[in-house]
Design a protein around this motif. Structure first.
Motif, short mmCIF file in Angstrom:
data_model
loop_
_atom_site.label_atom_id
_atom_site.label_comp_id
_atom_site.label_asym_id
_atom_site.label_seq_id
_atom_site.Cartn_x
_atom_site.Cartn_y
_atom_site.Cartn_z
N ALA A 189 0.83 -1.21 0.00
CA ALA A 189 0.00 0.00 0.00
C ALA A 189 0.86 1.25 0.00
N LEU A 190 2.01 1.20 0.66
CA LEU A 190 2.92 2.34 0.68
C LEU A 190 3.48 2.60 -0.73
N ILE A 191 3.86 1.53 -1.42
CA ILE A 191 4.34 1.68 -2.79
C ILE A 191 3.22 2.19 -3.70
N ALA A 192 2.00 1.69 -3.49
CA ALA A 192 0.86 2.14 -4.29
C ALA A 192 0.56 3.61 -4.02
N LEU A 193 0.73 4.05 -2.78
CA LEU A 193 0.53 5.46 -2.45
C LEU A 193 1.55 6.33 -3.19
N PHE A 226 11.20 -8.66 7.83
CA PHE A 226 10.26 -7.55 7.83
C PHE A 226 10.96 -6.20 7.96
N GLY A 227 12.02 -6.16 8.74
CA GLY A 227 12.75 -4.91 8.91
C GLY A 227 13.33 -4.42 7.60
N TYR A 228 13.98 -5.35 6.86
CA TYR A 228 14.54 -4.97 5.57
C TYR A 228 13.43 -4.58 4.59
N ALA A 229 12.33 -5.30 4.62
CA ALA A 229 11.22 -4.99 3.72
C ALA A 229 10.65 -3.60 4.00
N ALA A 230 10.47 -3.27 5.28
CA ALA A 230 9.95 -1.96 5.64
C ALA A 230 10.91 -0.85 5.22
N LEU A 231 12.20 -1.05 5.49
CA LEU A 231 13.19 -0.05 5.09
C LEU A 231 13.22 0.10 3.57
N PHE A 232 13.14 -1.01 2.88
CA PHE A 232 13.15 -1.01 1.42
C PHE A 232 11.96 -0.24 0.86
N SER A 233 10.78 -0.48 1.40
CA SER A 233 9.56 0.16 0.89
C SER A 233 9.56 1.66 1.17
N VAL A 234 10.00 2.06 2.37
CA VAL A 234 10.04 3.48 2.71
C VAL A 234 11.04 4.23 1.84
N LEU A 235 12.24 3.67 1.71
CA LEU A 235 13.27 4.34 0.91
C LEU A 235 12.84 4.47 -0.55
N LEU A 236 12.31 3.40 -1.11
CA LEU A 236 11.90 3.45 -2.52
C LEU A 236 10.74 4.41 -2.74
N SER A 237 9.80 4.44 -1.82
CA SER A 237 8.68 5.37 -1.95
C SER A 237 9.19 6.81 -1.94
N CYS A 238 10.14 7.09 -1.05
CA CYS A 238 10.72 8.44 -1.00
C CYS A 238 11.47 8.76 -2.28
N VAL A 239 12.20 7.79 -2.81
CA VAL A 239 12.95 8.00 -4.06
C VAL A 239 11.98 8.29 -5.21
N PHE A 240 10.90 7.53 -5.30
CA PHE A 240 9.92 7.74 -6.38
C PHE A 240 9.33 9.15 -6.30
N VAL A 241 8.94 9.56 -5.10
CA VAL A 241 8.30 10.87 -4.93
C VAL A 241 9.30 11.99 -5.21
N ILE A 242 10.52 11.88 -4.67
CA ILE A 242 11.53 12.92 -4.90
C ILE A 242 11.89 13.03 -6.36
N ALA A 243 12.07 11.89 -7.04
CA ALA A 243 12.38 11.91 -8.46
C ALA A 243 11.25 12.55 -9.26
N HIS A 244 10.02 12.29 -8.85
CA HIS A 244 8.88 12.89 -9.54
C HIS A 244 8.87 14.41 -9.35
N CYS A 245 9.13 14.87 -8.13
CA CYS A 245 9.15 16.31 -7.87
C CYS A 245 10.26 17.00 -8.67
N ILE A 246 11.42 16.37 -8.76
CA ILE A 246 12.53 16.95 -9.53
C ILE A 246 12.17 17.02 -11.01
N SER A 247 11.55 15.96 -11.53
CA SER A 247 11.18 15.97 -12.95
C SER A 247 10.11 17.01 -13.24
N ARG A 248 9.21 17.26 -12.27
CA ARG A 248 8.19 18.29 -12.46
C ARG A 248 8.81 19.67 -12.49
N LEU A 249 9.83 19.90 -11.66
CA LEU A 249 10.49 21.20 -11.65
C LEU A 249 11.24 21.46 -12.95
N ARG A 250 11.78 20.39 -13.55
CA ARG A 250 12.56 20.53 -14.76
C ARG A 250 11.73 20.39 -16.03
#
Length: 228
Positions: A31-35, A115-139
């Protein structure tokens, strides 16, 4: 510590409590990745089914990993079962593959009890997706569009539209030429960046004078505004 207990438990027998915890964890992280997918595709026409798939996919992978365990026979059986399934989904944009493999990795980690690695993995990737999207929107350039021109098969379209494109765009590039309507017409696709004061209707009217008043489509950025 909890990860090690679950990892050891999955190698011997499947406990219903462990199954429920694993599946719920996989669903939550999916659900976090889907968000993240929803945030990065908020202003785009997207298939809602793909977002739902990102939630369910990790749980399905988790269950498969738990069922296989260390049993080689089960692994070959499941591989044979999946080999007879034919997938007919239409390929999306390249970024969709990143979301799919992210969900796959989360499901595998939950299925193995990490589960710890999975949670860390999902949070980091979700942040990367959102940050990359914001950067692409600015450019991004809101004057960058996709132009498709239909011309008759007997028309020599080589450099035919160059003068109009030079007048109304700051940059253009020919992307694709293909036949359509059983070879009776050609579809020419350009990537263009309009000048700041360019009126899209005036631009299209100028092109219509050259292509015999056939169809012209202008796809406008992420909002997919179409002038025809």
């Amino acid at each position: 510590m909890l990860d090690q207990i679950f990892a050891q438990q999955f190698t011997t027998a499947i406990d219903i409590t462990a199954v429920i915890i694993s599946l719920l964890s996989a669903l939550a992280m999916g659900a976090l990745i889907a968000l993240a997918y929803h945030i990065t595709h908020r202003n785009i026409f997207t298939k809602n089914g793909f977002a739902v798939t990102l939630i369910i996919f990790p749980a399905v992978v988790t269950l498969i990993i738990m069922l296989i365990g260390d049993n080689v026979a089960r692994a070959f059986t499941l591989a044979g079962a999946f080999s007879i399934i034919r997938f007919r989904s239409i390929a999306g944009e390249p970024l969709d593959m990143a979301y799919t493999f992210s969900a796959l990795g989360i499901g595998m980690a939950c299925g193995m009890g990490y589960f710890g690695y999975a949670a860390l993995f999902s949070v980091l990737l979700s942040c990367v997706f959102v940050i990359a999207h914001c950067i692409s929107r600015l450019r991004s350039n809101d004057r960058e569009m996709l132009l498709k021109i239909v011309v008759p098969e007997n028309m020599n379209f080589t450099e035919k539209f160059d003068l109009v494109l030079d007048d109304y765009t700051s940059h253009y590039k020919l992307l694709k030429v293909k036949t359509a309507e059983f070879g009776t017409v050609f579809e020419i696709t350009y990537k263009v960046i309009l000048e700041k004061d360019t009126d899209p209707k005036e631009f299209i009217d100028s092109l219509r004078c050259l292509n015999g008043n056939m169809n012209i489509t202008l796809n406008m950025g992420e909002t997919l505004k179409v002038y025809e």
